[in-house]
Design a protein around this motif. Structure first.
Motif, PDB file in Angstrom:
ATOM      1  N   GLY A 128       0.799  -1.222   0.000  1.00 32.05           N
ATOM      2  CA  GLY A 128       0.000   0.000   0.000  1.00 32.05           C
ATOM      3  C   GLY A 128       0.827   1.265   0.000  1.00 32.05           C
ATOM      4  O   GLY A 128       0.458   2.255  -0.635  1.00 32.05           O
ATOM      5  N   SER A 129       1.978   1.244   0.694  1.00 32.53           N
ATOM      6  CA  SER A 129       2.766   2.469   0.831  1.00 32.53           C
ATOM      7  C   SER A 129       3.747   2.698  -0.303  1.00 32.53           C
ATOM      8  O   SER A 129       4.126   3.835  -0.588  1.00 32.53           O
ATOM      9  CB  SER A 129       3.547   2.435   2.161  1.00 32.53           C
ATOM     10  OG  SER A 129       4.500   1.373   2.153  1.00 32.53           O
ATOM     11  N   PHE A 130       4.163   1.634  -0.986  1.00 36.17           N
ATOM     12  CA  PHE A 130       5.192   1.759  -2.026  1.00 36.17           C
ATOM     13  C   PHE A 130       4.678   1.340  -3.396  1.00 36.17           C
ATOM     14  O   PHE A 130       4.719   2.106  -4.357  1.00 36.17           O
ATOM     15  CB  PHE A 130       6.423   0.935  -1.642  1.00 36.17           C
ATOM     16  CG  PHE A 130       7.615   1.149  -2.541  1.00 36.17           C
ATOM     17  CD1 PHE A 130       8.651   1.976  -2.159  1.00 36.17           C
ATOM     18  CD2 PHE A 130       7.700   0.515  -3.774  1.00 36.17           C
ATOM     19  CE1 PHE A 130       9.752   2.169  -2.995  1.00 36.17           C
ATOM     20  CE2 PHE A 130       8.788   0.703  -4.612  1.00 36.17           C
ATOM     21  CZ  PHE A 130       9.826   1.535  -4.221  1.00 36.17           C
ATOM     22  N   ILE A 131       4.187   0.094  -3.486  1.00 35.34           N
ATOM     23  CA  ILE A 131       3.812  -0.424  -4.803  1.00 35.34           C
ATOM     24  C   ILE A 131       2.600   0.299  -5.375  1.00 35.34           C
ATOM     25  O   ILE A 131       2.620   0.748  -6.528  1.00 35.34           O
ATOM     26  CB  ILE A 131       3.547  -1.941  -4.720  1.00 35.34           C
ATOM     27  CG1 ILE A 131       4.849  -2.690  -4.443  1.00 35.34           C
ATOM     28  CG2 ILE A 131       2.908  -2.445  -6.015  1.00 35.34           C
ATOM     29  CD1 ILE A 131       4.688  -4.198  -4.340  1.00 35.34           C
ATOM     30  N   ALA A 132       1.525   0.413  -4.599  1.00 32.63           N
ATOM     31  CA  ALA A 132       0.283   0.998  -5.117  1.00 32.63           C
ATOM     32  C   ALA A 132       0.472   2.414  -5.649  1.00 32.63           C
ATOM     33  O   ALA A 132       0.044   2.711  -6.781  1.00 32.63           O
ATOM     34  CB  ALA A 132      -0.799   0.966  -4.043  1.00 32.63           C
ATOM     35  N   LEU A 178       5.469  -5.278 -12.487  1.00 31.40           N
ATOM     36  CA  LEU A 178       6.511  -4.495 -11.827  1.00 31.40           C
ATOM     37  C   LEU A 178       7.693  -4.255 -12.756  1.00 31.40           C
ATOM     38  O   LEU A 178       8.312  -3.192 -12.729  1.00 31.40           O
ATOM     39  CB  LEU A 178       6.974  -5.211 -10.552  1.00 31.40           C
ATOM     40  CG  LEU A 178       5.928  -5.322  -9.433  1.00 31.40           C
ATOM     41  CD1 LEU A 178       6.468  -6.175  -8.291  1.00 31.40           C
ATOM     42  CD2 LEU A 178       5.517  -3.945  -8.929  1.00 31.40           C
ATOM     43  N   TYR A 179       7.988  -5.249 -13.597  1.00 28.33           N
ATOM     44  CA  TYR A 179       9.067  -5.085 -14.581  1.00 28.33           C
ATOM     45  C   TYR A 179       8.696  -4.006 -15.593  1.00 28.33           C
ATOM     46  O   TYR A 179       9.488  -3.094 -15.884  1.00 28.33           O
ATOM     47  CB  TYR A 179       9.317  -6.414 -15.296  1.00 28.33           C
ATOM     48  CG  TYR A 179      10.496  -6.394 -16.248  1.00 28.33           C
ATOM     49  CD1 TYR A 179      11.728  -6.893 -15.862  1.00 28.33           C
ATOM     50  CD2 TYR A 179      10.369  -5.877 -17.541  1.00 28.33           C
ATOM     51  CE1 TYR A 179      12.810  -6.881 -16.737  1.00 28.33           C
ATOM     52  CE2 TYR A 179      11.445  -5.852 -18.415  1.00 28.33           C
ATOM     53  CZ  TYR A 179      12.663  -6.357 -18.014  1.00 28.33           C
ATOM     54  OH  TYR A 179      13.727  -6.335 -18.881  1.00 28.33           O
ATOM     55  N   PRO A 185      14.831  -4.157  -9.860  1.00 26.21           N
ATOM     56  CA  PRO A 185      16.207  -3.944 -10.339  1.00 26.21           C
ATOM     57  C   PRO A 185      16.458  -4.506 -11.731  1.00 26.21           C
ATOM     58  O   PRO A 185      17.219  -3.926 -12.508  1.00 26.21           O
ATOM     59  CB  PRO A 185      17.055  -4.665  -9.290  1.00 26.21           C
ATOM     60  CG  PRO A 185      16.216  -4.729  -8.078  1.00 26.21           C
ATOM     61  CD  PRO A 185      14.797  -4.829  -8.551  1.00 26.21           C
ATOM     62  N   GLU A 186      15.836  -5.650 -12.061  1.00 24.16           N
ATOM     63  CA  GLU A 186      16.052  -6.248 -13.374  1.00 24.16           C
ATOM     64  C   GLU A 186      15.622  -5.327 -14.505  1.00 24.16           C
ATOM     65  O   GLU A 186      16.083  -5.462 -15.640  1.00 24.16           O
ATOM     66  CB  GLU A 186      15.292  -7.576 -13.481  1.00 24.16           C
ATOM     67  CG  GLU A 186      15.843  -8.688 -12.602  1.00 24.16           C
ATOM     68  CD  GLU A 186      15.223  -8.748 -11.226  1.00 24.16           C
ATOM     69  OE1 GLU A 186      15.167  -9.843 -10.647  1.00 24.16           O
ATOM     70  OE2 GLU A 186      14.781  -7.688 -10.706  1.00 24.16           O
ATOM     71  N   ALA A 187      14.731  -4.379 -14.199  1.00 21.76           N
ATOM     72  CA  ALA A 187      14.271  -3.417 -15.201  1.00 21.76           C
ATOM     73  C   ALA A 187      15.032  -2.096 -15.091  1.00 21.76           C
ATOM     74  O   ALA A 187      14.657  -1.113 -15.725  1.00 21.76           O
ATOM     75  CB  ALA A 187      12.779  -3.172 -15.049  1.00 21.76           C
ATOM     76  N   GLY A 188      16.071  -2.071 -14.262  1.00 23.30           N
ATOM     77  CA  GLY A 188      16.870  -0.860 -14.120  1.00 23.30           C
ATOM     78  C   GLY A 188      16.313   0.142 -13.133  1.00 23.30           C
ATOM     79  O   GLY A 188      16.673   1.335 -13.190  1.00 23.30           O
ATOM     80  N   ALA A 189      15.462  -0.303 -12.209  1.00 19.71           N
ATOM     81  CA  ALA A 189      14.847   0.622 -11.260  1.00 19.71           C
ATOM     82  C   ALA A 189      15.881   1.176 -10.284  1.00 19.71           C
ATOM     83  O   ALA A 189      16.731   0.445  -9.780  1.00 19.71           O
ATOM     84  CB  ALA A 189      13.743  -0.086 -10.478  1.00 19.71           C
ATOM     85  N   GLU A 190      15.809   2.477 -10.030  1.00 15.53           N
ATOM     86  CA  GLU A 190      16.674   3.090  -9.025  1.00 15.53           C
ATOM     87  C   GLU A 190      16.058   2.941  -7.638  1.00 15.53           C
ATOM     88  O   GLU A 190      16.736   2.639  -6.663  1.00 15.53           O
ATOM     89  CB  GLU A 190      16.892   4.570  -9.358  1.00 15.53           C
ATOM     90  CG  GLU A 190      17.670   4.791 -10.650  1.00 15.53           C
ATOM     91  CD  GLU A 190      17.907   6.256 -10.928  1.00 15.53           C
ATOM     92  OE1 GLU A 190      17.497   7.099 -10.092  1.00 15.53           O
ATOM     93  OE2 GLU A 190      18.495   6.566 -11.979  1.00 15.53           O
ATOM     94  N   ALA A 191      14.757   3.181  -7.528  1.00 21.92           N
ATOM     95  CA  ALA A 191      14.026   2.962  -6.277  1.00 21.92           C
ATOM     96  C   ALA A 191      13.172   1.712  -6.473  1.00 21.92           C
ATOM     97  O   ALA A 191      12.048   1.781  -6.954  1.00 21.92           O
ATOM     98  CB  ALA A 191      13.153   4.169  -5.938  1.00 21.92           C
TER      99      ALA A 191
END
Length: 303
Positions: A128-132, A178-179, A185-191
């Motif tokens: 709820g706090s990050f993904i959504a 998510l990708y 990270p596999e998609a190059g995410a910084e956060a």
């Protein structure tokens, strides 16, 4: 020996094994290279078959014998190639019991890699706090209104948002979302979303295996391949809960187990339950042949 390809250096065939176990009511997977990879290796000209090649690589890298395995999925996405080489990844799922392994092989919990999949204690707070909110921002970043609506609906269905019901089988869909949203990270995410990354497409393949096993325990008694020879009904329930990723209704679980005659008493009790001694059960061997024909549904109704 060189791997097989349509053109030398253009296509490589990789054989990847997901060996799953359940230890102490926790789902586990056998990994190599410090937990970053699944056992794998190229299909070589000297291999008699795909499965024989897979078994050879697993035993060489882990020292763990390979019993029954089934083909899981084949990935061959051009846009996921890392160095221009077209990689065809053929994955297999095997069920086993955890044992000491050789070399650098290690057992790791599923939920180290997919913490958002473990709802046994409720929905993880970071969903709820990050993904959504990040999926909402990704949806709003679409170029057209229909695409924004489609993204919002996709996120809601995948993660059980906006009054949609969480479906434990959508493991791969959640990972792919998510990708695509650039949140791992596999998609190059910084956060990045919490969760341990894996090399290449190995976490994607593990997601596929988890989804297959979650679906399969609903109609085949495969969970017993992960259980010790004797177990309590509470141990069986905790194992099914661990695989499904959510709690089960105790009375409904036991009622259905009894109705389907999946287990039989051993005539002994366990004093290791931390409370009142509990009866020990074993899987009825005749059930495997019976259920292979007529099917078996394990009770996955939530508590």
């Amino acid at each position: 020996m060189s791997s097989v390809g349509i053109e030398e250096g253009a296509v490589a065939v990789d054989l990847i094994a997901v060996l799953a176990a359940a230890t102490g009511a926790e789902p586990r997977v056998l990994t190599v290279r410090g937990g970053d990879r699944l056992p794998s290796g190229p299909f070589e000209l000297g291999h008699r078959s795909l499965q024989s090649g897979l078994r050879a690589w697993v035993e060489e890298q882990t020292g763990h014998p390979v019993g029954y395995v089934e083909q899981l999925y084949t990935f061959a996405d051009r846009d996921r190639a890392a160095d221009g080489t077209r990689m065809i990844s053929i994955s297999y799922l095997g069920l086993t019991r955890e044992a000491a392994s050789a070399r650098d092989a290690q057992w790791h919990g599923w939920y180290e890699y997919f913490p958002w999949e473990d709802h046994r204690q409720g929905v993880p707070a970071f969903v709820g706090s990050f993904i959504a909110p990040r999926l909402a921002a990704w949806a709003e970043g679409a170029e057209t209104a229909p695409l924004r609506q489609a993204r919002r609906l996709r996120a809601a269905i995948a993660f059980g948002l906006d009054e949609e019901t969480w479906n434990e089988d959508f493991v791969l869909q959640r990972y792919e979302l998510l990708y695509e949203a650039g949140l791992i990270p596999e998609a190059g995410a910084e956060a990045a979303v919490p969760g341990r990354r894996m090399a290449g497409d190995h976490r994607r393949i593990l997601a596929t295996a988890i989804a297959r096993l979650r679906a399969k325990i609903k109609y085949r008694p495969v969970v017993f391949e992960l259980m010790p020879p004797a177990f309590t009904l509470l141990q069986l329930q905790r194992t099914v809960e661990a695989l499904a990723g959510h709690p089960l209704h105790k009375q409904n679980f036991r009622r259905l187990i009894e109705q389907q005659e999946l287990v039989e008493e051993t005539g002994t009790i366990s004093a290791e339950t931390g409370g009142r001694p509990a009866k020990l059960f074993r899987f009825r061997q005749s059930v495997l042949a019976e259920r292979a024909v007529v099917g078996s549904k394990l009770p996955l109704a939530r508590s």
